[in-house]
Design a protein around this motif. Sequence first.
Motif, PDB file in Angstrom:
ATOM      1  N   THR A 120       0.839  -1.207   0.000  1.00 49.74           N
ATOM      2  CA  THR A 120       0.000   0.000   0.000  1.00 49.74           C
ATOM      3  C   THR A 120       0.868   1.248   0.000  1.00 49.74           C
ATOM      4  N   ILE A 121       0.422   2.270  -0.733  1.00 48.71           N
ATOM      5  CA  ILE A 121       1.084   3.573  -0.683  1.00 48.71           C
ATOM      6  C   ILE A 121       0.325   4.473   0.287  1.00 48.71           C
ATOM      7  N   LYS A 122       1.042   5.444   0.869  1.00 55.83           N
ATOM      8  CA  LYS A 122       0.428   6.365   1.816  1.00 55.83           C
ATOM      9  C   LYS A 122       0.977   7.757   1.566  1.00 55.83           C
ATOM     10  N   PRO A 123       0.147   8.765   1.359  1.00 53.50           N
ATOM     11  CA  PRO A 123      -1.307   8.693   1.266  1.00 53.50           C
ATOM     12  C   PRO A 123      -1.740   8.270  -0.134  1.00 53.50           C
TER      13      PRO A 123
ATOM     14  N   LEU B  85       0.716  17.014  -3.502  1.00 50.23           N
ATOM     15  CA  LEU B  85       1.586  16.450  -2.467  1.00 50.23           C
ATOM     16  C   LEU B  85       3.058  16.751  -2.750  1.00 50.23           C
ATOM     17  N   ALA B  86       3.811  17.032  -1.708  1.00 51.41           N
ATOM     18  CA  ALA B  86       5.265  17.128  -1.814  1.00 51.41           C
ATOM     19  C   ALA B  86       5.929  15.818  -1.414  1.00 51.41           C
ATOM     20  N   SER B  87       5.195  14.924  -0.805  1.00 51.98           N
ATOM     21  CA  SER B  87       5.770  13.687  -0.289  1.00 51.98           C
ATOM     22  C   SER B  87       6.141  12.728  -1.414  1.00 51.98           C
ATOM     23  N   THR B  88       7.052  11.812  -1.110  1.00 48.03           N
ATOM     24  CA  THR B  88       7.455  10.760  -2.047  1.00 48.03           C
ATOM     25  C   THR B  88       7.511   9.434  -1.304  1.00 48.03           C
ATOM     26  N   GLU B  89       7.576   8.353  -2.065  1.00 49.71           N
ATOM     27  CA  GLU B  89       7.726   7.018  -1.504  1.00 49.71           C
ATOM     28  C   GLU B  89       8.693   6.230  -2.368  1.00 49.71           C
ATOM     29  N   LEU B  90       9.312   5.233  -1.758  1.00 47.25           N
ATOM     30  CA  LEU B  90      10.295   4.397  -2.449  1.00 47.25           C
ATOM     31  C   LEU B  90       9.822   2.948  -2.437  1.00 47.25           C
ATOM     32  N   TYR B  91       9.637   2.383  -3.640  1.00 44.85           N
ATOM     33  CA  TYR B  91       9.309   0.966  -3.751  1.00 44.85           C
ATOM     34  C   TYR B  91      10.596   0.168  -3.862  1.00 44.85           C
ATOM     35  N   ASP B  92      10.757  -0.840  -2.995  1.00 46.69           N
ATOM     36  CA  ASP B  92      11.958  -1.673  -2.970  1.00 46.69           C
ATOM     37  C   ASP B  92      11.644  -3.006  -3.650  1.00 46.69           C
ATOM     38  N   PRO B  93      12.269  -3.289  -4.804  1.00 49.68           N
ATOM     39  CA  PRO B  93      11.952  -4.532  -5.520  1.00 49.68           C
ATOM     40  C   PRO B  93      12.491  -5.783  -4.846  1.00 49.68           C
ATOM     41  N   ASP B  94      13.468  -5.640  -3.934  1.00 50.92           N
ATOM     42  CA  ASP B  94      14.007  -6.809  -3.242  1.00 50.92           C
ATOM     43  C   ASP B  94      13.051  -7.341  -2.184  1.00 50.92           C
TER      44      ASP B  94
ATOM     45  N   SER C 103       9.711  -5.985  -1.991  1.00 48.42           N
ATOM     46  CA  SER C 103       8.359  -5.644  -2.440  1.00 48.42           C
ATOM     47  C   SER C 103       7.609  -4.868  -1.357  1.00 48.42           C
ATOM     48  N   THR C 104       8.303  -3.866  -0.814  1.00 54.17           N
ATOM     49  CA  THR C 104       7.710  -2.989   0.199  1.00 54.17           C
ATOM     50  C   THR C 104       7.860  -1.536  -0.235  1.00 54.17           C
ATOM     51  N   ILE C 105       7.069  -0.668   0.380  1.00 54.47           N
ATOM     52  CA  ILE C 105       7.133   0.759   0.107  1.00 54.47           C
ATOM     53  C   ILE C 105       7.436   1.483   1.407  1.00 54.47           C
ATOM     54  N   ALA C 106       8.418   2.411   1.363  1.00 53.86           N
ATOM     55  CA  ALA C 106       8.807   3.196   2.529  1.00 53.86           C
ATOM     56  C   ALA C 106       8.750   4.679   2.168  1.00 53.86           C
ATOM     57  N   PRO C 107       8.588   5.554   3.169  1.00 50.21           N
ATOM     58  CA  PRO C 107       8.585   6.994   2.880  1.00 50.21           C
ATOM     59  C   PRO C 107       9.905   7.440   2.262  1.00 50.21           C
ATOM     60  N   GLY C 108       9.817   8.355   1.310  1.00 48.53           N
ATOM     61  CA  GLY C 108      10.996   8.955   0.705  1.00 48.53           C
ATOM     62  C   GLY C 108      11.131  10.400   1.145  1.00 48.53           C
ATOM     63  N   PRO C 109      12.131  11.109   0.646  1.00 47.38           N
ATOM     64  CA  PRO C 109      12.316  12.515   1.022  1.00 47.38           C
ATOM     65  C   PRO C 109      11.232  13.396   0.412  1.00 47.38           C
ATOM     66  N   ALA C 110      10.919  14.492   1.068  1.00 43.28           N
ATOM     67  CA  ALA C 110       9.916  15.421   0.537  1.00 43.28           C
ATOM     68  C   ALA C 110      10.514  16.300  -0.546  1.00 43.28           C
ATOM     69  N   MET C 111       9.723  16.582  -1.573  1.00 41.06           N
ATOM     70  CA  MET C 111      10.120  17.560  -2.571  1.00 41.06           C
ATOM     71  C   MET C 111      10.022  18.968  -1.974  1.00 41.06           C
ATOM     72  N   ASN C 112      10.582  19.938  -2.680  1.00 45.42           N
ATOM     73  CA  ASN C 112      10.527  21.319  -2.216  1.00 45.42           C
ATOM     74  C   ASN C 112       9.176  21.979  -2.517  1.00 45.42           C
ATOM     75  N   LYS C 113       8.443  21.430  -3.491  1.00 45.00           N
ATOM     76  CA  LYS C 113       7.134  21.968  -3.867  1.00 45.00           C
ATOM     77  C   LYS C 113       6.128  20.837  -3.934  1.00 45.00           C
ATOM     78  N   ARG C 114       4.877  21.137  -3.597  1.00 48.68           N
ATOM     79  CA  ARG C 114       3.791  20.197  -3.841  1.00 48.68           C
ATOM     80  C   ARG C 114       3.483  20.215  -5.340  1.00 48.68           C
ATOM     81  N   ARG C 115       3.369  19.030  -5.951  1.00 53.67           N
ATOM     82  CA  ARG C 115       3.187  18.967  -7.400  1.00 53.67           C
ATOM     83  C   ARG C 115       2.227  17.852  -7.783  1.00 53.67           C
TER      84      ARG C 115
END
Length: 429
Positions: free
Chosen positions: A289-292, A330-339, A341-353
């Motif tokens: 699942t991705i959040k949000p 949203l400025a937030s990002t997430e990282l999908y790990d193929p090893d 198969s999980t998703i973790a929070p990534g760094p925030a962008m400087n602008k919501r896009r």
Amino acid sequence: MGELERLARRALMRPSRIGAIAIPIACALAVAFAAQPAHAQVRHPTWGQILIAGGPYDGGVDLYDPASNRFAPEIATPRIKGRKWATATVLVSGPNAGKVLIAGGDNRNNYPRASTELYDPATNTVVNGPAMKMPRSGHTATAIPSGPNAGKILVAGGIGEDGELSSTELYDPATNAFSPGPAMRTTCALCRATVITLGKNAGKILFVGGYDPHGVLGATELYDPGANAFAPGPIMHHARVAFTATVIPSGKNAGEILIAGGAQLGGDDNDDSTELYDPATDKFVRGPTIKPTRDAATATAITSGPNAGKILIAGGEYDDKNETGRDASLASTELYDPDTSTIAPGPAMNKRRVAHTATPILSGKNAGRILIAGGIEKDTDKNGSGLFRNLYSTELYDPVTSTFAPGPTMNWDRYEAVAVQMPPAPPVP
């Protein structure tokens, strides 16, 4: 109103342009270009640069140079027609090899175009291309990798003058002309087309998602380049629009296609789910699942650094219509790990896009970084009041530090645009 309603009705809100068009260039650079004759300003080669074009307004292209980490000044960029939900495809064969075919898209009045344009990196010019057989926007354009039509561009589906389309056409780079292609089994408006790289269907093109009010929810199709025909594909767990589809480059799920987010058709909410197309079994399996929830985000494979092989899911729109009716980019990002198969929070962008572009940089001092460009910064209530700003800004994701830094400013604010990395300069004979 959320993204789903706008996409389904072909009527994304068209905001007025914010202010005068900025031309943020250094004085020395401006003087240098102004001192050149007109033909030199236009014909400076742009091999290896990133072309960002389209959006709802007539205007120039933006050209990002990875060697200097700058955009060319407006005086050095050719003009193209306004094209929202267009496509941009690098031609790999024929007399126009290396050029970029920019096709269709909506004009500023939200009517689809049949016209195309060809951008030439050798001369930094745009010329009119051949017209498609019918106007379309929100379509797909995919280079056919094999078979009797290898090198041709399959243009499929989209939204026409009278609604969603199931027709396709083939652009032949040898003759610079379009011809009718095989019909899809259902309409394919704002869907995704992805070349399958492994398994029994390797070389075929998987079409997923999109808006089809009369079809089976979650239905997919497979284009067979050998037979030049479509066949039914497996059913997705969720029918969705404004999602991402990304080939996983490495790890235990290498070659699978990650389908993430979007707005759920047949449901009330944006989708926080993901699913994976497995080319070995020709089936979809549920993913993390991705959040949000997020729609109209980007998803880009990271090519270097400690997160190499992971997929960066960035920005998009959060639609809280079940509560306050609030839509926010949203400025937030997430990282999908193929090893894992999980998703973790990534760094925030400087602008919501939302409705931005994300392009891997392949050369220059920023090679391996990802250029995030344009989009819309928004935070509106159920009545549409609040922040709604088209963006000129860009930022760079650094895969070594996993952080974002401000990038150079584009000459044009743009959303629902296209971005493509142009090929390197051809070898000197």
